[in-house]
Design a protein around this motif. Sequence first.
Motif, PDB file in Angstrom:
ATOM      1  N   GLU A  20      17.420   6.786   1.152  1.00 37.37           N
ATOM      2  CA  GLU A  20      16.154   6.605   1.875  1.00 37.37           C
ATOM      3  C   GLU A  20      15.370   5.429   1.292  1.00 37.37           C
ATOM      4  OE1 GLU A  20      14.061  10.084   3.325  1.00 37.37           O
ATOM      5  OE2 GLU A  20      12.220   9.329   2.410  1.00 37.37           O
ATOM      6  N   ASN A  21      14.942   4.531   2.193  1.00 37.89           N
ATOM      7  CA  ASN A  21      14.304   3.281   1.746  1.00 37.89           C
ATOM      8  C   ASN A  21      13.018   3.057   2.547  1.00 37.89           C
ATOM      9  OD1 ASN A  21      13.617   0.652   1.163  1.00 37.89           O
ATOM     10  ND2 ASN A  21      15.604  -0.234   1.695  1.00 37.89           N
ATOM     11  N   HIS A  22      11.896   3.119   1.862  1.00 38.02           N
ATOM     12  CA  HIS A  22      10.613   2.900   2.527  1.00 38.02           C
ATOM     13  C   HIS A  22      10.331   1.394   2.528  1.00 38.02           C
ATOM     14  CE1 HIS A  22       9.174   7.197   2.705  1.00 38.02           C
ATOM     15  NE2 HIS A  22      10.330   7.248   2.082  1.00 38.02           N
ATOM     16  N   GLY A  42       9.080 -11.435  -2.411  1.00 34.80           N
ATOM     17  CA  GLY A  42      10.418 -11.468  -3.002  1.00 34.80           C
ATOM     18  C   GLY A  42      11.485 -11.003  -2.031  1.00 34.80           C
ATOM     19  N   ASN A  43      12.745 -11.104  -2.455  1.00 33.09           N
ATOM     20  CA  ASN A  43      13.855 -10.631  -1.633  1.00 33.09           C
ATOM     21  C   ASN A  43      13.721  -9.132  -1.405  1.00 33.09           C
ATOM     22  OD1 ASN A  43      15.564 -12.939  -3.533  1.00 33.09           O
ATOM     23  ND2 ASN A  43      15.533 -13.059  -1.318  1.00 33.09           N
ATOM     24  N   GLY A  44      13.869  -8.706  -0.171  1.00 34.25           N
ATOM     25  CA  GLY A  44      13.811  -7.289   0.146  1.00 34.25           C
ATOM     26  C   GLY A  44      12.407  -6.717   0.173  1.00 34.25           C
ATOM     27  N   ALA A  45      11.392  -7.573   0.153  1.00 35.44           N
ATOM     28  CA  ALA A  45      10.000  -7.098   0.133  1.00 35.44           C
ATOM     29  C   ALA A  45       9.591  -6.454   1.462  1.00 35.44           C
ATOM     30  CB  ALA A  45       9.063  -8.260  -0.185  1.00 35.44           C
ATOM     31  N   GLY A  46      10.322  -6.795   2.537  1.00 35.35           N
ATOM     32  CA  GLY A  46      10.010  -6.215   3.841  1.00 35.35           C
ATOM     33  C   GLY A  46       9.503  -7.226   4.857  1.00 35.35           C
ATOM     34  N   LYS A  47       9.609  -8.506   4.547  1.00 37.09           N
ATOM     35  CA  LYS A  47       9.071  -9.559   5.426  1.00 37.09           C
ATOM     36  C   LYS A  47       9.752  -9.560   6.793  1.00 37.09           C
ATOM     37  CE  LYS A  47      10.226 -12.807   2.464  1.00 37.09           C
ATOM     38  NZ  LYS A  47      10.908 -11.994   1.413  1.00 37.09           N
ATOM     39  N   SER A  48      11.090  -9.623   6.778  1.00 35.30           N
ATOM     40  CA  SER A  48      11.813  -9.641   8.052  1.00 35.30           C
ATOM     41  C   SER A  48      11.642  -8.318   8.791  1.00 35.30           C
ATOM     42  CB  SER A  48      13.304  -9.917   7.828  1.00 35.30           C
ATOM     43  OG  SER A  48      13.480 -11.196   7.280  1.00 35.30           O
ATOM     44  N   THR A  49      11.614  -7.225   8.033  1.00 37.17           N
ATOM     45  CA  THR A  49      11.431  -5.907   8.651  1.00 37.17           C
ATOM     46  C   THR A  49      10.099  -5.858   9.407  1.00 37.17           C
ATOM     47  OG1 THR A  49      12.758  -4.894   6.919  1.00 37.17           O
ATOM     48  CG2 THR A  49      11.298  -3.419   8.146  1.00 37.17           C
ATOM     49  N   LEU A  50       9.075  -6.465   8.839  1.00 37.88           N
ATOM     50  CA  LEU A  50       7.763  -6.497   9.502  1.00 37.88           C
ATOM     51  C   LEU A  50       7.853  -7.264  10.827  1.00 37.88           C
ATOM     52  CD1 LEU A  50       4.707  -6.002   9.567  1.00 37.88           C
ATOM     53  CD2 LEU A  50       4.401  -8.027   8.122  1.00 37.88           C
TER      54      LEU A  50
HETATM   55  N1  LIG Z   1      18.464  -2.507   9.524  1.00 41.53           N
HETATM   56  C1  LIG Z   1      18.330  -2.081   8.273  1.00 41.53           C
HETATM   57  N2  LIG Z   1      18.887  -0.916   7.868  1.00 41.53           N
HETATM   58  C2  LIG Z   1      18.746  -0.461   6.599  1.00 41.53           C
HETATM   59  N3  LIG Z   1      18.016  -1.109   5.659  1.00 41.53           N
HETATM   60  C3  LIG Z   1      17.441  -2.261   5.998  1.00 41.53           C
HETATM   61  C4  LIG Z   1      17.560  -2.816   7.311  1.00 41.53           C
HETATM   62  N4  LIG Z   1      16.865  -3.980   7.351  1.00 41.53           N
HETATM   63  C5  LIG Z   1      16.335  -4.138   6.128  1.00 41.53           C
HETATM   64  N5  LIG Z   1      16.663  -3.123   5.305  1.00 41.53           N
HETATM   65  C6  LIG Z   1      16.210  -2.945   3.917  1.00 41.53           C
HETATM   66  O1  LIG Z   1      14.784  -3.022   3.923  1.00 41.53           O
HETATM   67  C7  LIG Z   1      14.287  -3.747   2.803  1.00 41.53           C
HETATM   68  C8  LIG Z   1      13.480  -4.941   3.296  1.00 41.53           C
HETATM   69  O2  LIG Z   1      14.367  -5.896   3.853  1.00 41.53           O
HETATM   70  P1  LIG Z   1      13.874  -7.235   4.568  1.00 41.53           P
HETATM   71  O3  LIG Z   1      15.056  -7.840   5.211  1.00 41.53           O
HETATM   72  O4  LIG Z   1      12.718  -6.927   5.410  1.00 41.53           O
HETATM   73  O5  LIG Z   1      13.411  -8.093   3.310  1.00 41.53           O
HETATM   74  P2  LIG Z   1      12.844  -9.585   3.265  1.00 41.53           P
HETATM   75  O6  LIG Z   1      11.509  -9.514   2.622  1.00 41.53           O
HETATM   76  O7  LIG Z   1      12.950 -10.232   4.584  1.00 41.53           O
HETATM   77  O8  LIG Z   1      13.849 -10.271   2.199  1.00 41.53           O
HETATM   78  P3  LIG Z   1      14.539 -11.724   2.165  1.00 41.53           P
HETATM   79  O9  LIG Z   1      13.576 -12.631   1.463  1.00 41.53           O
HETATM   80  O10 LIG Z   1      15.771 -11.501   1.320  1.00 41.53           O
HETATM   81  O11 LIG Z   1      14.859 -12.145   3.557  1.00 41.53           O
HETATM   82  C9  LIG Z   1      15.519  -4.108   1.982  1.00 41.53           C
HETATM   83  O12 LIG Z   1      15.678  -3.127   0.996  1.00 41.53           O
HETATM   84  C10 LIG Z   1      16.651  -4.054   2.991  1.00 41.53           C
HETATM   85  O13 LIG Z   1      17.867  -3.744   2.353  1.00 41.53           O
END
Ligand SMILES: Nc1ncnc2c1ncn2[C@@H]1O[C@H](COP(=O)(O)OP(=O)(O)OP(=O)(O)O)[C@@H](O)[C@H]1O
Length: 267
Positions: A20-22, A42-50
């Motif tokens: 589980e990943n918040h 940073g990497n994985g901070a959630g930017k793309s997810t947002l």
């Molecule tokens: N579709 C998905 N399914 C499961 N986990 C995901 C998914 N997309 C992102 N994550 C997880 O969510 C977290 C945030 O990822 P995200 O891609 O938003 O980071 P980011 O800030 O864009 O990083 P980067 O700078 O590396 O692009 C990470 O732990 C990633 O592994």
Amino acid sequence: MPVLEVKKLQQIFEQGTPNENHALKSIDLSLNEGDFMVIIGGNGAGKSTLLNSIAGSLPVSRGQIKINSQNVTYQNVAKRSRLISRVFQDPKSGTAPLLTVEENLSLALHRVEWRNFWRTGVKKSDQALFREKLAQLGLGLEDRLTTEIGLLSGGQRQAITLLMATIETPSLLLLDEHTAALDPKTSATVMELTDKLVKAQNITTLMITHNMDDAIKYGNRLIMLDHGQIAVELNAAEKKGMTVPKLMQLFKERSGKELNNDAMLLG
Ligand SMILES: Nc1ncnc2c1ncn2[C@@H]1O[C@H](COP(=O)(O)OP(=O)(O)OP(=O)(O)O)[C@@H](O)[C@H]1O
Ligand SMILES: [Mg+2]
């Protein structure tokens, strides 16, 4: 009236499993018309997810997203794409390589009636507009309307993708590290171009970058994400006096650690 309102947005991946990943923890954001917000972290901070959550390419776990006061939280990507334009990191992802420059632009301009495109082709009346828009890029592309996009360089393609994304002013423009795959000089050209288009059309914009100088130079607002939370938020006045060392220091104070982004360290 805000163009974008994000309320208590949560994104939980693999909920109920040991993994589980918040990824986003109760994000609140509000953008007014013409706001140009830069997102770093940073990497994985959630930017793309947002950005993916706002665009609708990821179903939201909890919270609400409104665009132009309309609740779009459960609207699909296709419907939301009438309001939102996006540009991604890969210059190949935004354009159709086997179509010409004018065909790509035409599809962007007439995306609602794209089915007709295959019958009518590029309208003569649009060609002048395309030539004028391309000339504004300053890359000499106005003379290459009938060149297949696949033959152009990454920077040229990304500039055209940007033009396509803004040829009809979107309510919201989402840019996910759209200059990261380009060499430094081309990246700077595309960034300048982005700024010019955004300002000329007063487009409400969210831009992720790992380039700290760009993050400070462009836009009127800035947020730094850390583990799915907003660690630092700067308004226009605070952003004006900002420097890279000051920003890194602020991040350290708020999050208790150094900023860790592979791309940033390399850049
Ligand atoms: N579709 C998905 N399914 C499961 N986990 C995901 C998914 N997309 C992102 N994550 C997880 O969510 C977290 C945030 O990822 P995200 O891609 O938003 O980071 P980011 O800030 O864009 O990083 P980067 O700078 O590396 O692009 C990470 O732990 C990633 O592994
Ligand atoms: Mg990302």
